[in-house]
Design a protein around this motif. Structure first.
Motif, PDB file in Angstrom:
ATOM      1  N   ILE A   1       0.851  -1.186   0.000  1.00 30.92           N
ATOM      2  CA  ILE A   1       0.000   0.000   0.000  1.00 30.92           C
ATOM      3  C   ILE A   1       0.887   1.237   0.000  1.00 30.92           C
ATOM      4  O   ILE A   1       1.883   1.306   0.721  1.00 30.92           O
ATOM      5  CB  ILE A   1      -0.912   0.002   1.237  1.00 30.92           C
ATOM      6  CG1 ILE A   1      -1.792  -1.249   1.234  1.00 30.92           C
ATOM      7  CG2 ILE A   1      -1.783   1.251   1.288  1.00 30.92           C
ATOM      8  CD1 ILE A   1      -2.526  -1.481   2.536  1.00 30.92           C
ATOM      9  N   GLY A   2       0.540   2.221  -0.803  1.00 25.67           N
ATOM     10  CA  GLY A   2       1.360   3.413  -0.925  1.00 25.67           C
ATOM     11  C   GLY A   2       1.324   4.302   0.312  1.00 25.67           C
ATOM     12  O   GLY A   2       0.320   4.365   1.020  1.00 25.67           O
ATOM     13  N   LYS A   3       2.421   4.996   0.539  1.00 26.22           N
ATOM     14  CA  LYS A   3       2.539   5.852   1.717  1.00 26.22           C
ATOM     15  C   LYS A   3       1.471   6.938   1.734  1.00 26.22           C
ATOM     16  O   LYS A   3       0.972   7.338   2.789  1.00 26.22           O
ATOM     17  CB  LYS A   3       3.929   6.493   1.733  1.00 26.22           C
ATOM     18  CG  LYS A   3       4.195   7.367   2.953  1.00 26.22           C
ATOM     19  CD  LYS A   3       5.613   7.922   2.924  1.00 26.22           C
ATOM     20  CE  LYS A   3       5.894   8.791   4.156  1.00 26.22           C
ATOM     21  NZ  LYS A   3       7.284   9.334   4.138  1.00 26.22           N
ATOM     22  N   TYR A   4       1.079   7.424   0.550  1.00 25.61           N
ATOM     23  CA  TYR A   4       0.106   8.508   0.460  1.00 25.61           C
ATOM     24  C   TYR A   4      -1.223   8.044  -0.148  1.00 25.61           C
ATOM     25  O   TYR A   4      -1.943   8.843  -0.737  1.00 25.61           O
ATOM     26  CB  TYR A   4       0.687   9.659  -0.370  1.00 25.61           C
ATOM     27  CG  TYR A   4       1.970  10.212   0.193  1.00 25.61           C
ATOM     28  CD1 TYR A   4       1.967  10.991   1.347  1.00 25.61           C
ATOM     29  CD2 TYR A   4       3.201   9.930  -0.417  1.00 25.61           C
ATOM     30  CE1 TYR A   4       3.150  11.489   1.881  1.00 25.61           C
ATOM     31  CE2 TYR A   4       4.380  10.432   0.114  1.00 25.61           C
ATOM     32  CZ  TYR A   4       4.349  11.210   1.253  1.00 25.61           C
ATOM     33  OH  TYR A   4       5.526  11.693   1.786  1.00 25.61           O
ATOM     34  N   TYR A   5      -1.542   6.760   0.003  1.00 24.53           N
ATOM     35  CA  TYR A   5      -2.749   6.205  -0.634  1.00 24.53           C
ATOM     36  C   TYR A   5      -4.015   6.917  -0.170  1.00 24.53           C
ATOM     37  O   TYR A   5      -4.997   6.995  -0.904  1.00 24.53           O
ATOM     38  CB  TYR A   5      -2.850   4.700  -0.348  1.00 24.53           C
ATOM     39  CG  TYR A   5      -3.524   4.342   0.957  1.00 24.53           C
ATOM     40  CD1 TYR A   5      -4.823   3.852   0.969  1.00 24.53           C
ATOM     41  CD2 TYR A   5      -2.874   4.506   2.178  1.00 24.53           C
ATOM     42  CE1 TYR A   5      -5.448   3.523   2.171  1.00 24.53           C
ATOM     43  CE2 TYR A   5      -3.479   4.192   3.369  1.00 24.53           C
ATOM     44  CZ  TYR A   5      -4.767   3.695   3.364  1.00 24.53           C
ATOM     45  OH  TYR A   5      -5.397   3.387   4.543  1.00 24.53           O
ATOM     46  N   ASN A   6      -3.992   7.458   1.036  1.00 21.95           N
ATOM     47  CA  ASN A   6      -5.182   8.099   1.604  1.00 21.95           C
ATOM     48  C   ASN A   6      -5.091   9.621   1.573  1.00 21.95           C
ATOM     49  O   ASN A   6      -5.867  10.309   2.226  1.00 21.95           O
ATOM     50  CB  ASN A   6      -5.386   7.628   3.047  1.00 21.95           C
ATOM     51  CG  ASN A   6      -6.847   7.564   3.416  1.00 21.95           C
ATOM     52  OD1 ASN A   6      -7.712   7.486   2.564  1.00 21.95           O
ATOM     53  ND2 ASN A   6      -7.132   7.612   4.703  1.00 21.95           N
TER      54      ASN A   6
ATOM     55  N   ASP B   1      -3.138  -1.373  15.975  1.00 17.53           N
ATOM     56  CA  ASP B   1      -3.207  -0.104  15.244  1.00 17.53           C
ATOM     57  C   ASP B   1      -1.867   0.243  14.598  1.00 17.53           C
ATOM     58  O   ASP B   1      -1.644   1.380  14.190  1.00 17.53           O
ATOM     59  CB  ASP B   1      -3.674   1.027  16.167  1.00 17.53           C
ATOM     60  CG  ASP B   1      -2.593   1.521  17.116  1.00 17.53           C
ATOM     61  OD1 ASP B   1      -1.662   0.739  17.396  1.00 17.53           O
ATOM     62  OD2 ASP B   1      -2.678   2.670  17.585  1.00 17.53           O
ATOM     63  N   GLY B   2      -0.977  -0.757  14.491  1.00 10.87           N
ATOM     64  CA  GLY B   2       0.295  -0.454  13.845  1.00 10.87           C
ATOM     65  C   GLY B   2       1.176  -1.677  13.649  1.00 10.87           C
ATOM     66  O   GLY B   2       0.813  -2.804  13.997  1.00 10.87           O
ATOM     67  N   ILE B   3       2.333  -1.426  13.104  1.00 13.62           N
ATOM     68  CA  ILE B   3       3.303  -2.457  12.774  1.00 13.62           C
ATOM     69  C   ILE B   3       4.006  -2.961  14.038  1.00 13.62           C
ATOM     70  O   ILE B   3       4.081  -2.254  15.044  1.00 13.62           O
ATOM     71  CB  ILE B   3       4.345  -1.876  11.783  1.00 13.62           C
ATOM     72  CG1 ILE B   3       5.179  -2.971  11.114  1.00 13.62           C
ATOM     73  CG2 ILE B   3       5.223  -0.838  12.461  1.00 13.62           C
ATOM     74  CD1 ILE B   3       6.038  -2.441   9.975  1.00 13.62           C
ATOM     75  N   ASP B   4       4.493  -4.201  13.995  1.00 14.84           N
ATOM     76  CA  ASP B   4       5.313  -4.736  15.085  1.00 14.84           C
ATOM     77  C   ASP B   4       6.581  -3.888  15.193  1.00 14.84           C
ATOM     78  O   ASP B   4       7.274  -3.646  14.203  1.00 14.84           O
ATOM     79  CB  ASP B   4       5.668  -6.197  14.777  1.00 14.84           C
ATOM     80  CG  ASP B   4       6.468  -6.852  15.890  1.00 14.84           C
ATOM     81  OD1 ASP B   4       5.926  -7.750  16.536  1.00 14.84           O
ATOM     82  OD2 ASP B   4       7.642  -6.472  16.104  1.00 14.84           O
TER      83      ASP B   4
ATOM     84  N   VAL C   1      -4.999   2.200  11.104  1.00 16.62           N
ATOM     85  CA  VAL C   1      -3.587   1.874  10.899  1.00 16.62           C
ATOM     86  C   VAL C   1      -3.068   2.514   9.614  1.00 16.62           C
ATOM     87  O   VAL C   1      -3.813   2.667   8.638  1.00 16.62           O
ATOM     88  CB  VAL C   1      -3.404   0.332  10.869  1.00 16.62           C
ATOM     89  CG1 VAL C   1      -4.147  -0.284   9.714  1.00 16.62           C
ATOM     90  CG2 VAL C   1      -1.951  -0.054  10.863  1.00 16.62           C
ATOM     91  N   ASP C   2      -1.773   2.904   9.599  1.00 12.73           N
ATOM     92  CA  ASP C   2      -1.196   3.520   8.407  1.00 12.73           C
ATOM     93  C   ASP C   2      -0.838   2.464   7.369  1.00 12.73           C
ATOM     94  O   ASP C   2      -1.007   1.269   7.591  1.00 12.73           O
ATOM     95  CB  ASP C   2       0.020   4.378   8.773  1.00 12.73           C
ATOM     96  CG  ASP C   2       1.167   3.556   9.379  1.00 12.73           C
ATOM     97  OD1 ASP C   2       1.154   2.318   9.259  1.00 12.73           O
ATOM     98  OD2 ASP C   2       2.074   4.161   9.985  1.00 12.73           O
ATOM     99  N   SER C   3      -0.334   2.920   6.215  1.00 15.74           N
ATOM    100  CA  SER C   3      -0.074   2.008   5.097  1.00 15.74           C
ATOM    101  C   SER C   3       0.975   0.949   5.449  1.00 15.74           C
ATOM    102  O   SER C   3       0.835  -0.215   5.092  1.00 15.74           O
ATOM    103  CB  SER C   3       0.374   2.792   3.864  1.00 15.74           C
ATOM    104  OG  SER C   3       1.547   3.546   4.136  1.00 15.74           O
TER     105      SER C   3
END
Length: 458
Positions: free
Chosen positions: A73-78, A277-280, A309-311
């Motif tokens: 998923i792109g960093k700026y997808y949203n 809500d996020g990455i490990d 959660v972010d990309s």
């Protein structure tokens, strides 16, 4: 020899370009560059260097929907490209893309589009996730040949909850952790009396500071042992933890395997929900840990919910779900989280009905499947349309700012249109196939889907 020639030609070009500038202008530019390293002159120079690199490698666009869904998923997808300050944001965020302000080749334009697409890549979902969702929602059907998805005499649901510091962030004025607790509490209140539930938390000790990383990354606790629901004890368990430190997902998954060790898959339907809500952030190999849990004799169904959660986090959480043939869903607020857990509540009711009916056959619900298919097709189509419009807007603003000529702009817009036309054609084909399969029996439909999509990606 070719590399040496390339270096020699590049050096000669740079020398000639330098010679064309007068000394005073060069001195001024050098002073400006040294004093403000992030200025427009430096950015343009970096873009130019990317453009003149003759060794650029253009990554091909996906040729199957499976390939599309596997892209990060792109960093700026949203990113909002239509807001009041969107023009300034676009020019700032995409200032470091390769320079195509001159007369770039098609290869350079293709590379530019590829780099832009990487940043705007949407969270496309391949048919495999839909297959797993249909399997889960048909849990208990005797037509299901996978014993993991067959009802057993005992039903156990375990929640693995992220208690890292970021869960203290607020959505609509309410802490994410409070939303998660309320949603789970609402779910367990609807559990059949014979079902069991457990809660394990992770990252609830220490703080998010580097000094506390070791403590926090070793913190995971079964706050409510797997047992029947007791309102007072369950509420007390929820009060034991609050958002605190780092995110040791791998540790929590390994501990969950120990929690369920006495509930073998032969006699228990075991369902694990990971909510994060996020990455490990503890480098404890969460994907490998999830695989170990999944392949054990516990035979759990592992589903993953990404909460606001972010990309980057989505990419990892999707990988965990994919590695365990589970469902991945992103929710952005308490309402969506509650809606996702409502599906789990419906499934526990089906298990209760299965017990009360003496384990009689439960028919697959074609209407429910139709709604799932409609939702999937609508969501995927929306992602493609959104991505196309966002990229088109970005290209328009970059063109208007003089960062590409009319010919380049037309080429890139045409490429963007044709690429997203292909995506829509793939989605339209899925819709026809899925609707046709829904008219067959459940077992035939799942087998056909698996034969067509899953086996082709091995």
């Amino acid at each position: 020899m070719k590399i040496f020639k390339s270096i020699l030609v590049s050096a000669l070009l740079l020398f000639l370009l330098s010679a064309c500038s007068n000394d005073s202008a060069k001195e001024s530019n050098e002073t400006e560059d040294k004093s403000t390293p992030g200025n427009e002159q430096t950015v343009k120079k970096e873009r130019k260097e990317k453009a003149v690199n003759g060794n650029i490698k253009v990554e091909p666009l996906p040729t199957t929907y499976q390939e599309l869904a596997e892209l990060p998923i792109g960093k700026y997808y949203n990113m909002d490209t239509s807001g009041e300050n969107s023009k300034e944001e676009i020019l700032k965020v995409f200032s470091d893309l390769p320079d195509i302000s001159g007369n770039p080749s098609e290869k350079e334009l293709d590379y530019f589009y590829s780099e832009l697409l990487k940043r705007m890549q949407q969270d496309y979902e391949g048919p495999e996730n839909l297959i797993n969702r249909l399997k889960f929602e048909a849990l208990g059907s005797p037509e299901n040949t996978d014993s993991r998805y067959q009802f057993k005499d005992n039903l156990n649901v375990v929640f693995i909850i992220d208690a890292s510091g970021s869960m203290a962030q607020k959505i609509n004025g309410k802490e994410k952790m409070a939303s998660a607790k309320d949603s789970i509490l609402n779910f367990v209140n609807k559990l059949p009396k014979d079902a069991k539930v457990g809660i394990r938390v992770y990252g609830h000790k220490g703080t998010g500071s580097d000094a506390d990383k070791a403590l926090s990354c070793s913190s995971s606790e079964l706050v409510y042992p797997i047992s029947n629901y007791n309102e007072g004890e369950f509420q007390a368990a929820l009060n034991k933890f609050s958002p605190s430190g780092w995110t040791p997902i791998g540790l929590a998954m390994r501990e969950a395997k120990n929690d369920l060790s006495s509930f073998d898959g032969a006699n228990n339907t075991n369902i694990v929900y990971l909510v994060s809500d996020g990455i490990d952030t503890c480098d404890d190999q969460p994907i490998e840990a999830a695989k170990e849990l999944y392949s054990s004799n516990i035979s759990p169904i592992i589903n993953v919910i990404g909460f606001d959660v972010d990309s980057k986090g989505q990419n990892q959480l999707r990988e965990i779900a994919s590695a365990t043939e589970g469902i991945y869903d992103t929710v952005t607020n308490e309402g969506e989280l509650q809606e996702e857990l409502e599906k789990l509540s419906n499934m526990t009711e089906q298990w209760k009905e299965w017990l009360e009916q003496g384990k009689q056959k439960i028919e697959s619900n074609k209407i429910a499947n139709s709604l799932e298919i409609f939702s999937y097709i609508t969501d995927e189509g929306s992602k493609g349309t959104k991505e196309k419009i966002k990229i088109g807007t970005i290209l328009f603003e970059l063109h208007k700012d003089g960062r590409m000529n009319d010919k380049s702009y037309k080429y890139l817009m045409t490429k963007n249109t044709e690429y997203h036309k292909w995506i829509q054609e793939q989605i339209d084909q899925f819709e026809k196939e899925l609707k046709a399969l829904n008219e067959t029996s459940y077992s035939q439909a799942i087998k056909a889907l698996e034969d067509k999509y899953i086996t082709n990606t091995q």
